[in-house]
Design a protein around this motif. Structure first.
Motif, mmCIF file in Angstrom:
data_model
loop_
_atom_site.group_PDB
_atom_site.id
_atom_site.type_symbol
_atom_site.label_atom_id
_atom_site.label_comp_id
_atom_site.label_asym_id
_atom_site.label_seq_id
_atom_site.Cartn_x
_atom_site.Cartn_y
_atom_site.Cartn_z
ATOM 1 N N ALA A 113 41.200 22.901 -1.475
ATOM 2 C CA ALA A 113 41.480 24.273 -1.078
ATOM 3 C C ALA A 113 40.248 24.972 -0.512
ATOM 4 C CB ALA A 113 42.036 25.060 -2.259
ATOM 5 N N HIS A 114 39.228 25.173 -1.367
ATOM 6 C CA HIS A 114 38.114 26.030 -0.961
ATOM 7 C C HIS A 114 36.731 25.419 -1.174
ATOM 8 C CE1 HIS A 114 41.307 28.954 -0.801
ATOM 9 N NE2 HIS A 114 41.511 28.847 -2.095
ATOM 10 N N THR A 115 36.665 24.224 -1.717
ATOM 11 C CA THR A 115 35.376 23.628 -2.029
ATOM 12 C C THR A 115 35.188 22.368 -1.193
ATOM 13 O OG1 THR A 115 35.537 24.457 -4.295
ATOM 14 C CG2 THR A 115 33.892 22.752 -3.870
ATOM 15 N N PHE A 116 33.951 22.211 -0.658
ATOM 16 C CA PHE A 116 33.653 21.090 0.218
ATOM 17 C C PHE A 116 32.324 20.469 -0.182
ATOM 18 C CE2 PHE A 116 36.265 24.080 2.461
ATOM 19 C CZ PHE A 116 37.125 23.323 3.238
ATOM 20 N N ARG A 117 32.150 19.209 0.197
ATOM 21 C CA ARG A 117 30.841 18.583 0.072
ATOM 22 C C ARG A 117 30.443 18.020 1.424
ATOM 23 N NH1 ARG A 117 30.710 13.054 0.078
ATOM 24 N NH2 ARG A 117 32.631 11.931 -0.392
ATOM 25 N N ARG A 118 29.164 18.144 1.739
ATOM 26 C CA ARG A 118 28.679 17.649 3.019
ATOM 27 C C ARG A 118 28.717 16.124 3.020
ATOM 28 N NH1 ARG A 118 24.873 19.099 7.062
ATOM 29 N NH2 ARG A 118 24.775 17.333 8.486
ATOM 30 N N ASP A 119 29.362 15.555 4.012
ATOM 31 C CA ASP A 119 29.424 14.110 4.159
ATOM 32 C C ASP A 119 28.091 13.621 4.714
ATOM 33 O OD1 ASP A 119 30.049 11.494 4.560
ATOM 34 O OD2 ASP A 119 31.740 11.836 5.878
ATOM 35 N N GLY A 120 27.517 12.628 4.084
ATOM 36 C CA GLY A 120 26.234 12.111 4.541
ATOM 37 C C GLY A 120 26.328 11.124 5.675
ATOM 38 N N GLY A 121 27.514 11.002 6.257
ATOM 39 C CA GLY A 121 27.719 10.013 7.299
ATOM 40 C C GLY A 121 27.275 10.483 8.666
ATOM 41 N N GLU A 122 27.939 9.927 9.673
ATOM 42 C CA GLU A 122 27.517 10.132 11.046
ATOM 43 C C GLU A 122 27.809 11.545 11.529
ATOM 44 O OE1 GLU A 122 31.815 8.834 11.292
ATOM 45 O OE2 GLU A 122 30.066 8.296 10.091
ATOM 46 N N VAL A 123 27.220 11.871 12.684
ATOM 47 C CA VAL A 123 27.403 13.165 13.332
ATOM 48 C C VAL A 123 28.161 12.947 14.632
ATOM 49 C CG1 VAL A 123 26.235 15.122 14.426
ATOM 50 C CG2 VAL A 123 25.330 14.142 12.302
ATOM 51 N N ARG A 124 29.238 13.716 14.846
ATOM 52 C CA ARG A 124 29.970 13.670 16.107
ATOM 53 C C ARG A 124 29.228 14.479 17.165
ATOM 54 N NH1 ARG A 124 32.996 13.531 19.067
ATOM 55 N NH2 ARG A 124 34.860 14.796 18.815
ATOM 56 N N THR A 125 29.243 14.025 18.419
ATOM 57 C CA THR A 125 28.558 14.717 19.494
ATOM 58 C C THR A 125 29.462 14.855 20.715
ATOM 59 O OG1 THR A 125 27.619 12.693 20.468
ATOM 60 C CG2 THR A 125 26.334 13.780 18.743
ATOM 61 N N ALA A 126 29.186 15.876 21.510
ATOM 62 C CA ALA A 126 29.844 16.043 22.804
ATOM 63 C C ALA A 126 28.897 16.790 23.720
ATOM 64 C CB ALA A 126 31.157 16.810 22.667
ATOM 65 N N THR A 127 28.787 16.333 24.966
ATOM 66 C CA THR A 127 27.999 17.013 25.987
ATOM 67 C C THR A 127 28.879 17.217 27.205
ATOM 68 O OG1 THR A 127 25.923 16.024 25.223
ATOM 69 C CG2 THR A 127 25.956 16.909 27.459
ATOM 70 N N VAL A 128 28.954 18.473 27.669
ATOM 71 C CA VAL A 128 29.748 18.813 28.844
ATOM 72 C C VAL A 128 28.827 19.369 29.912
ATOM 73 C CG1 VAL A 128 31.543 20.318 29.769
ATOM 74 C CG2 VAL A 128 31.872 19.219 27.552
ATOM 75 N N HIS A 129 28.877 18.796 31.116
ATOM 76 C CA HIS A 129 28.207 19.335 32.293
ATOM 77 C C HIS A 129 29.269 19.988 33.171
ATOM 78 C CE1 HIS A 129 25.278 16.183 31.131
ATOM 79 N NE2 HIS A 129 24.386 16.991 31.655
ATOM 80 N N HIS A 130 28.989 21.199 33.631
ATOM 81 C CA HIS A 130 29.915 21.879 34.526
ATOM 82 C C HIS A 130 29.142 22.485 35.679
ATOM 83 C CE1 HIS A 130 33.509 23.974 35.851
ATOM 84 N NE2 HIS A 130 32.799 25.075 35.960
ATOM 85 N N GLY A 131 29.629 22.262 36.892
ATOM 86 C CA GLY A 131 28.957 22.789 38.064
ATOM 87 C C GLY A 131 29.770 22.510 39.310
ATOM 88 N N PRO A 132 29.114 22.503 40.480
ATOM 89 C CA PRO A 132 29.831 22.279 41.735
ATOM 90 C C PRO A 132 30.555 20.947 41.791
ATOM 91 C CG PRO A 132 27.595 23.060 42.138
ATOM 92 C CD PRO A 132 27.675 22.739 40.691
ATOM 93 N N TYR A 133 30.104 19.980 41.005
ATOM 94 C CA TYR A 133 30.697 18.645 40.982
ATOM 95 C C TYR A 133 31.900 18.573 40.066
ATOM 96 C CZ TYR A 133 27.329 19.324 37.309
ATOM 97 O OH TYR A 133 26.601 19.895 36.302
ATOM 98 N N GLY A 134 32.235 19.663 39.392
ATOM 99 C CA GLY A 134 33.325 19.658 38.438
ATOM 100 C C GLY A 134 32.804 19.598 37.011
ATOM 101 N N THR A 135 33.629 19.077 36.125
ATOM 102 C CA THR A 135 33.291 18.993 34.710
ATOM 103 C C THR A 135 33.252 17.532 34.284
ATOM 104 O OG1 THR A 135 34.372 21.113 34.264
ATOM 105 C CG2 THR A 135 33.951 19.679 32.371
ATOM 106 N N ARG A 136 32.176 17.152 33.627
ATOM 107 C CA ARG A 136 32.028 15.783 33.125
ATOM 108 C C ARG A 136 31.721 15.837 31.636
ATOM 109 N NH1 ARG A 136 28.400 13.433 38.186
ATOM 110 N NH2 ARG A 136 30.021 13.672 39.752
ATOM 111 N N THR A 137 32.399 15.001 30.890
ATOM 112 C CA THR A 137 32.312 15.043 29.435
ATOM 113 C C THR A 137 31.859 13.698 28.886
ATOM 114 O OG1 THR A 137 34.131 16.634 29.380
ATOM 115 C CG2 THR A 137 33.577 15.536 27.308
ATOM 116 N N VAL A 138 30.913 13.754 27.961
ATOM 117 C CA VAL A 138 30.452 12.574 27.245
ATOM 118 C C VAL A 138 30.563 12.867 25.751
ATOM 119 C CG1 VAL A 138 28.521 11.025 26.777
ATOM 120 C CG2 VAL A 138 28.868 11.899 29.094
ATOM 121 N N SER A 139 31.363 12.084 25.054
ATOM 122 C CA SER A 139 31.494 12.216 23.604
ATOM 123 C C SER A 139 30.685 11.115 22.927
ATOM 124 C CB SER A 139 32.962 12.111 23.185
ATOM 125 O OG SER A 139 33.739 13.099 23.825
#
Length: 284
Positions: A113-139
């Motif tokens: 419900a209201h209690t959480f613990r920080r997972d010591g595992g991996e970190v999810r990432t996303a990088t979005v470039h946006h400009g005249p060339y459009g939008t490109r996404t890298v997860s």
């Protein structure tokens, strides 16, 4: 007199930490992000004369991140990053390109419900470039630590006068996966992550390089929208401890986990015959 010219430049707000709680009758949902923004455009005057008339302040960028989290929600981090990047480019004539990078830190519910613990595992990432060339996404994902206790060998390599590493037909194989995958839309990151896990587990490895290619290939097999996978795999060495001085044998049971130095295996796996657009080049 010598003359000087301003080269590529960018500015932005780095590492805006934001935690959003979505409250509901069935319990809360927690999203923990680290958001970095970088902008490029018609900004030379700020460098050359101190004219800031085209500058969207980094404090404003930070506030925009917070406001968008409230007004639009976060959903997946790729969508959140794209929404921000498009806003910064579309909202200011002096801004021509935006790069938004998001790291997501996982939390696990404790009481449902209201209690959480920080997972010591991996970190999810996303990088979005946006400009005249459009939008490109890298997860991607960083710090996905994997280890298999067997089904790994390493032999047949070049040996010279400085080689001391013995060949092995059975070893521990361990790594901390840093992977990114480029896609044209909202790639299923959960599927990509599971593909990495499965390929690492079921590939009988004769080299970490072989495992890298198998992992990248598995992501491409399962994620049709992904066109390219980049992997960086540090080889977290585990060496058998010599217990002979103590009158003991060591049948592949006791290891020394070396911290450094370590081998670093990196590579890219692409779809054969599919045109890959040029990378968006940022100098920093």
């Amino acid at each position: 007199m010598p003359t000087f010219a301003l080269g590529p430049n960018q500015y932005g707000k780095a590492e805006t930490r934001i935690v959003r709680v979505v409250r509901g009758p069935g319990g809360d949902e927690l999203t923990d992000l680290n958001v970095s923004v970088a902008l490029r455009g018609d900004l030379a005057a700020s460098h050359l004369t101190g004219d800031n008339s085209g500058v969207l302040t980094t404090d404003t960028q930070k506030n925009t991140v917070y406001a968008f989290a409230r007004e639009h929600g976060i959903a997946d981090i790729e969508t959140f990053a794209a929404r921000l990047a498009e806003h910064f480019v579309g909202g200011q004539p002096s801004i021509h390109e935006a790069r938004v990078t998001v790291e997501q830190y996982p939390w696990l519910p404790v009481d449902g419900a209201h209690t959480f613990r920080r997972d010591g595992g991996e970190v999810r990432t996303a990088t979005v470039h946006h400009g005249p060339y459009g939008t490109r996404t890298v997860s991607g994902v960083t710090g996905l630590v994997l280890l298999k206790t067997t089904d790994s060998e390493f032999h047949g390599y070049v040996k010279d006068r400085y080689t001391t590493l013995p060949e092995t037909r059975d070893r521990i194989l361990a790594t901390s996966v840093n992977a990114t995958w480029r896609h044209g839309g909202a790639a299923d990151s959960a599927t990509a992550r599971q593909a990495l896990l499965d390929a690492f587990a079921d590939t009988y490895s004769l080299a970490l390089q072989q495992t890298l290619f198998a992992m990248g290939s598995r992501v491409l097999e399962r994620c049709p929208d992904v066109v390219e996978v980049k992997l960086s795999l540090p080889n977290k060495h585990h060496f058998l401890v010599d217990l002979a001085p103590f009158g003991l044998d060591n049948p592949n049971e006791v290891y020394y986990a070396a911290d450094r130095p370590y081998g670093l295996i990196e590579g890219t796996v692409r779809r054969d015959g599919v045109a890959i657009p040029e990378e968006v080049v940022w100098s920093f």
